[in-house]
Every structure is written in C-alpha cells, then in structure tokens.
Design an enzyme around this catalytic site. Structure first.
Site, short mmCIF file in Angstrom:
data_model
loop_
_atom_site.label_atom_id
_atom_site.label_comp_id
_atom_site.label_asym_id
_atom_site.label_seq_id
_atom_site.Cartn_x
_atom_site.Cartn_y
_atom_site.Cartn_z
N GLU A 156 0.80 -1.22 0.00
CA GLU A 156 0.00 0.00 0.00
C GLU A 156 0.84 1.27 0.00
O GLU A 156 0.32 2.36 -0.25
CB GLU A 156 -0.95 0.00 1.21
CG GLU A 156 -2.06 -1.05 1.08
CD GLU A 156 -2.95 -1.12 2.30
OE1 GLU A 156 -2.55 -0.58 3.37
OE2 GLU A 156 -4.04 -1.71 2.20
N GLU B 99 6.89 -21.73 8.28
CA GLU B 99 7.40 -20.83 9.32
C GLU B 99 8.46 -21.48 10.20
O GLU B 99 9.12 -20.81 10.99
CB GLU B 99 6.26 -20.33 10.20
CG GLU B 99 5.64 -21.38 11.09
CD GLU B 99 4.61 -20.78 12.03
OE1 GLU B 99 4.79 -20.91 13.25
OE2 GLU B 99 3.63 -20.17 11.54
#
EC number: 4.2.1.126
Length: 271
Positions: free
Chosen positions: A78, A109
């Site tokens: 963004e 992860e």
C-alpha cells in the site's frame, strides 16, 4: 505459556447468541489501542531508525508468517499507491512465498534459514532495516532472519504481542504490544493481528510523513490509479489552489500528480 496462547476470558462460545458473541469480541477489541499506546516509546525508536535508513537510500523489509506475514505484505503493497514511493522501498516477505498469502504453506514458518535466503534475493545490505512480525514472538522463520541480519550488521526491529520473546531478543528495536488472551483461545488473527495492523499503520505513515510524502494532511504523491483517486486529487487542487473543478481537473491531468500540479501552478507554468 505466552499470553497470546493463554485461555480466553470467555467460555461456552458455541452457546452464545450472535449479539453476545459480537459484543464480547468488541469488548476485547477495545483493549487493543490501549496496549498499542503503551508501546509508543518503543515504536518511536523503530520509526526513527527506519526514517534514517530510508533517507540514506535504504529499504524497509518485513518478514513474517501466516497472518503476521500477510499484514506485512499488505502494508508494503500500500505504500507505493498511497505515497508514490518506488515499489522496492518497502518490501513484505512471507514464509512460504507469495503462495502463502492466499493459502497456508505447511511448516514454512519452521525453517530458520529461509528468511535470510529470501532477503538475499533482494541483495539486502546494511543500509536496510528488517522488521520481523510475529504475534507469538517465537516464529523460527522470523527469529532466524533477524539473527542473521544482526550478524551481518543489518538493523532489526519487530512487532510482537508477547513480552520477553525470542524475536524481541533478536531485534535492535523491539515493539512489544501485549494484547493478552484472544476471544477464541490462540486465534492471534484477532486482537494480536489488529494490534500489528495498527502498529504497521503508525510505522509507515509516520515514516512517509517525515520523508516529505504528505503536504498538510494530503497524500499529494498518491498514484492516480482509478477514478476515485483522480477525483480526490482534483478536490485537493480545488482546496489548495482555490480553483474551479474543471480547471483543477485539467491541471491534474496535465501534470499527473497533485504535487507536480501544485508546484507547476505556484511557479506560473501553463495549465
């Protein structure tokens, strides 16, 4: 046990009517901004370190897994349309790669080496800063990445939701927002995720303002990528330069950004 994994303050959730579920979730959510407020002194240090590196041509990297990783990717994606910065200035990396943005990649992860490998693909240097995002504060992908960054003289920060975590220990600028137990036990996409989103908003917004990407309170460098934003830019020019809408729209179309249009107008260039 970490506070994010501790038992919910509520029980028998499946027996609650919808109104009670919603009100209870909302009551828990109300505590999140207060937890963020307590972490502002830590966040100030991270923001200042980020500004310093970006001013010198460095980049901001986020590394995370699951919800935390996705939030980093969203925040990074963004920045260019909002502030007109290059796409490579803020970069979000998620364990498991871009495929993990939409669908969980099992055990991604848990690889302590992968984050450093991912960062090396971007030719990371000690001009950059790397922020690990991990609600639990114990994600191996994040710990390994931050640890190796420090070994290579790269500044590190983090956003975690437990106190005294391994991720914080691997960070030069830790931000610890202790949000407590989740409404659904262990569901850190809820309060912890909300806290991380708030901190990310504060981090990049403050940084971009200090980098000169906001004039007054306006996003003068935003990309005009749809009609809504073109209209917003036109209204900015109408307000800033006291122009009628047709003249403001023509000026924006000619110069391609609010900032460029304002500069051109103030310098007497043709509209």
């Amino acid at each position: 046990m970490s506070t994010t994994e501790s038992a919910s303050n509520y029980d028998s959730l499946e027996q609650m009517p919808v109104r009670q579920l919603l009100e209870s979730i909302n009551n828990e959510d109300k505590t999140v901004p207060l937890a963020v407020e307590k972490a502002i002194p830590q966040l100030e240090l991270l923001v200042n370190a980020t500004i310093e590196r970006l001013q010198q041509g460095g980049r901001l990297f986020y590394i995370g897994a699951g919800t935390s990783g996705r939030l980093g990717v969203v925040d990074a994606s963004e920045c260019p349309p909002t502030y007109g910065v290059p796409h490579g200035m803020v970069i979000g990396l998620i364990a498991g790669g871009d495929a993990a943005i939409r669908k969980a990649v099992e055990f991604a992860e848990d690889d302590e080496q992968q984050a450093w490998k991912d960062l090396q693909e971007y030719d990371i240097t000690n001009k950059d800063i790397v922020v690990g995002i991990a609600a639990s504060g114990r994600t191996p992908y994040v710990i390994g990445g931050l640890t190796t960054c420090r070994e290579n003289g790269i500044a590190t920060g983090c956003i975690v939701c437990n106190a005294g975590s391994a991720v914080a220990a691997a960070s030069d600028y830790p931000v610890e927002v202790v949000t407590g137990p989740e409404f659904v036990t262990g569901s850190t996409r809820m309060k912890a995720g909300t806290a991380q989103k708030l901190v990310l908003n504060m981090l990049t917004t403050s940084t971009m303002i200090r980098l000169g990407r906001v004039k007054g309170n306006k996003m003068v460098d935003m990309q005009l990528s749809n009609l809504k934003l073109v209209d917003r830019g036109t209204c900015m020019l109408m307000d800033e330069l006291q122009l009628a809408k047709p003249e403001a729209a023509a000026l924006l179309q000619k110069y391609g950004s609010v900032r460029a249009a304002i500069d051109a107008y103030n310098n007497g260039l043709p509209s």
